[in-house]
Design an enzyme around this catalytic site. Structure first.
Site, PDB file in Angstrom:
ATOM      1  N   GLU A 101      -9.468  -5.513  -3.713  1.00  0.00           N
ATOM      2  CA  GLU A 101      -8.770  -4.463  -2.973  1.00  0.00           C
ATOM      3  C   GLU A 101      -9.721  -3.519  -2.226  1.00  0.00           C
ATOM      4  O   GLU A 101      -9.607  -3.296  -1.022  1.00  0.00           O
ATOM      5  CB  GLU A 101      -7.912  -3.643  -3.934  1.00  0.00           C
ATOM      6  CG  GLU A 101      -6.709  -4.366  -4.512  1.00  0.00           C
ATOM      7  CD  GLU A 101      -5.523  -4.401  -3.567  1.00  0.00           C
ATOM      8  OE1 GLU A 101      -5.629  -3.894  -2.442  1.00  0.00           O
ATOM      9  OE2 GLU A 101      -4.478  -4.936  -3.979  1.00  0.00           O
ATOM     10  N   SER A 157       0.841  -1.195   0.000  1.00  0.00           N
ATOM     11  CA  SER A 157       0.000   0.000   0.000  1.00  0.00           C
ATOM     12  C   SER A 157       0.882   1.253   0.000  1.00  0.00           C
ATOM     13  O   SER A 157       1.705   1.420  -0.896  1.00  0.00           O
ATOM     14  CB  SER A 157      -0.967  -0.041   1.187  1.00  0.00           C
ATOM     15  OG  SER A 157      -1.993   0.906   1.054  1.00  0.00           O
ATOM     16  N   HIS A 172      -7.858  -5.563   0.447  1.00  0.00           N
ATOM     17  CA  HIS A 172      -6.596  -4.853   0.672  1.00  0.00           C
ATOM     18  C   HIS A 172      -6.025  -5.269   2.023  1.00  0.00           C
ATOM     19  O   HIS A 172      -6.727  -5.298   3.024  1.00  0.00           O
ATOM     20  CB  HIS A 172      -6.890  -3.356   0.652  1.00  0.00           C
ATOM     21  CG  HIS A 172      -5.697  -2.465   0.625  1.00  0.00           C
ATOM     22  ND1 HIS A 172      -4.826  -2.432  -0.439  1.00  0.00           N
ATOM     23  CD2 HIS A 172      -5.249  -1.538   1.515  1.00  0.00           C
ATOM     24  CE1 HIS A 172      -3.892  -1.528  -0.201  1.00  0.00           C
ATOM     25  NE2 HIS A 172      -4.114  -0.975   0.978  1.00  0.00           N
TER      26      HIS A 172
END
Length: 497
Positions: free
Chosen positions: A322, A195, A423
């Site tokens: 995600e 990320s 995610h």
């Protein structure tokens, strides 16, 4: 060396005493820069003055001051042990045998945590590097860097210029200068992260000031669709932030900001973020690296076109779902009609590009019977994360740079929140730290298949750190992404849903 012994190494700043934990030696909470307090708050990282005697490095140092993560509902909560004083620290795990005299130096992974440039800590048990170091016979380093307003307030006039990115560069230089005493190879460094950490890793690998220290790069869900912050926008946000603090009327805002208690700085940041009113599907934080500032001289597209990744090995990927991490618990999104979803996507095009109607139709066709919320989530995930992953790999392949691409598809079972493979879902599998996520909805119950998946995923990435290829003994054959009608994407987990 018997398990539990306390090895001592000599860094340039002083001696540190770690602890052996099974097959690895761990050295935690080592300062790589001076504490950013007092007059050093909102300035670039300075060299640590060092210490006398032997510094105990058995336990993690403090985290950078921050609020709780906005993804706690997905990842589970984590206790915050924050303190500006001593927060610029890092952690090293190295095979115990690497400390022996005459031992061959190990390849090094410098791993940068995510958290939207506003939360996270390299010393948390989520990112304990011991299992990964043992699995791949590599040296693993995790890093803290300044977050939120402390790291990304854009006020160059007082020295506040992508300070978190400057911290990451300082940590990388520390590794190059000191990692040999931990048994690591300073000439064989991989930078990697997830990320915001992946976004940062790509910047470190392509910024002329740091790229020469980087041999390989791992980019996990690095949000390639999110551009660096525009300087004019960042300046407006800084003005709004100063206004909340009442410092906009100060003749010397730097002095005022250095005197404000850190809790007040964080509270003002929370108010600022709440007032921005981000559209659902836009995960951009209130502050993130500014284009043209320190550590971010150009976009990644410009950097790759300029050949900044030439000669470097690249591994990149994303999860299957995600944006579910950001949207699954949002009641407004869950209530979307098709028209609502397309309208919301239309507001995202200013930052992420694309055509809302055609993108919705494509994802709708891929998900027969899906709700408008699910299709919206798929489109937003493609725009922010997944499409850019294959775009980056394709650009690398076109320039003769091998790039390996993965898609992580494991999801919790049962999946009562409809997260899929959200995610951050791959993090427990990279580090093998399942016990550090008690009750995390993104993980759920863990079985033998999950432990095998962790060995496969962590093993492939660790092998990449060591050799530049994720292929190795007992690992699935993985071909680089390249031209052709069906470029290869390695899947970790069940077939996609």
């Amino acid at each position: 060396m018997a398990s539990g012994q306390r090895p001592v190494v000599v860094t340039r700043a002083g001696r540190v005493r770690g602890v052996e934990e099974g097959p690895v030696a761990a050295f935690r909470g080592i300062p790589y820069a001076a504490s950013p307090v007092g007059e050093l708050r909102f300035t670039g990282p300075r060299a640590h003055p060092g210490w006398s005697g032997v510094r105990d490095a058995a336990h993690a140092g403090p985290a950078v001051p921050q609020e709780h993560s906005r993804l706690e509902a997905v990842m589970g909560p984590h206790a915050l042990d924050c303190d500006e004083d001593g927060c610029l620290n890092l952690n090293v795990w190295t095979p115990a045998g690497a400390l022996a005299e005459g031992a061959a130096p190990r390849p090094v992974l410098v791993w940068i945590h995510g958290g939207g440039f506003s939360s996270g800590c390299g010393g948390w048990d989520w990112y304990d590097g011991g299992r990964l170091a043992a699995l791949g016979d590599i040296t693993v380093v995790t890093v803290n860097y300044r977050l939120g307003p402390l790291g990304y307030l854009h006020l160059p006039s007082i020295g506040a210029d992508n300070l978190g990115s400057q911290d990451q560069g300082a940590a990388l230089r520390w590794v190059r200068e000191n990692i040999a005493v931990f048994g690591g190879d300073p000439g064989l460094i991989t930078v990697g992260g997830q990320s915001a950490g992946g976004f940062s890793s790509l910047a470190l690998a392509t910024d002329p000031a740091t790229s020469g220290m980087v041999r390989r790069v791992i980019l996990q869900s690095h949000a390639p669709g999110l551009p660096p912050q525009d300087p004019a926008d960042a300046a407006e946000i800084a003005t709004a932030y100063l206004r909340i603090l009442g410092a906009d009327r100060e003749t010397d805002p730097g002095r005022a900001l250095r005197e404000v208690p850190v809790a007040q700085l964080l509270d003002a940041y929370r108010q600022l973020a709440a007032g921005l009113g981000r559209t659902p599907g836009d995960p951009a934080p209130a502050m993130w690296p500014v284009l043209g500032g320190a550590g971010q001289p150009r976009t990644w597209q410009q950097a790759v076109a300029d050949g900044a990744l030439d000669g470097k090995d690249v591994l990149t990927g994303c999860t299957e779902n995600e944006m579910a991490a950001f949207l699954a618990f949002n009641p407004d999104v869950r209530a979307f009609t098709r028209e609502d979803a397309i309208a919301a996507l239309g507001t995202l095009t200013a930052r992420y590009g694309g055509d809302a109607v055609s993108a919705y139709q494509r994802c709708e066709a891929r998900r027969p019977g899906g709700t408008a919320a699910q299709v919206f989530t798929d489109v937003a995930g493609d725009w922010v994360f997944c499409a850019g992953v294959t775009e980056l790999a394709g650009r690398c392949a076109a320039q003769g740079t091998p790039a390996y691409v993965y898609r992580f598809t494991r999801h919790p079972d049962p999946d009562e929140h409809g997260l899929g493979s959200a995610h951050c879902a791959e993090l427990p599998f990279l580090f093998g730290t399942f016990d550090a996520y008690p009750g995390a909805p993104m993980l759920g119950a863990v079985n033998d298949d999950d432990h095998a998946l962790a060995r496969a995923f962590g093993g492939a990435l660790a092998t990449f750190v060591a050799t530049g290829s994720p292929n190795g003994t007992d690992l699935a054959k993985w071909h680089p992404y390249g031209p052709g009608p069906e470029p290869e994407v390695m899947r970790f987990g069940p077939a996609p849903h």
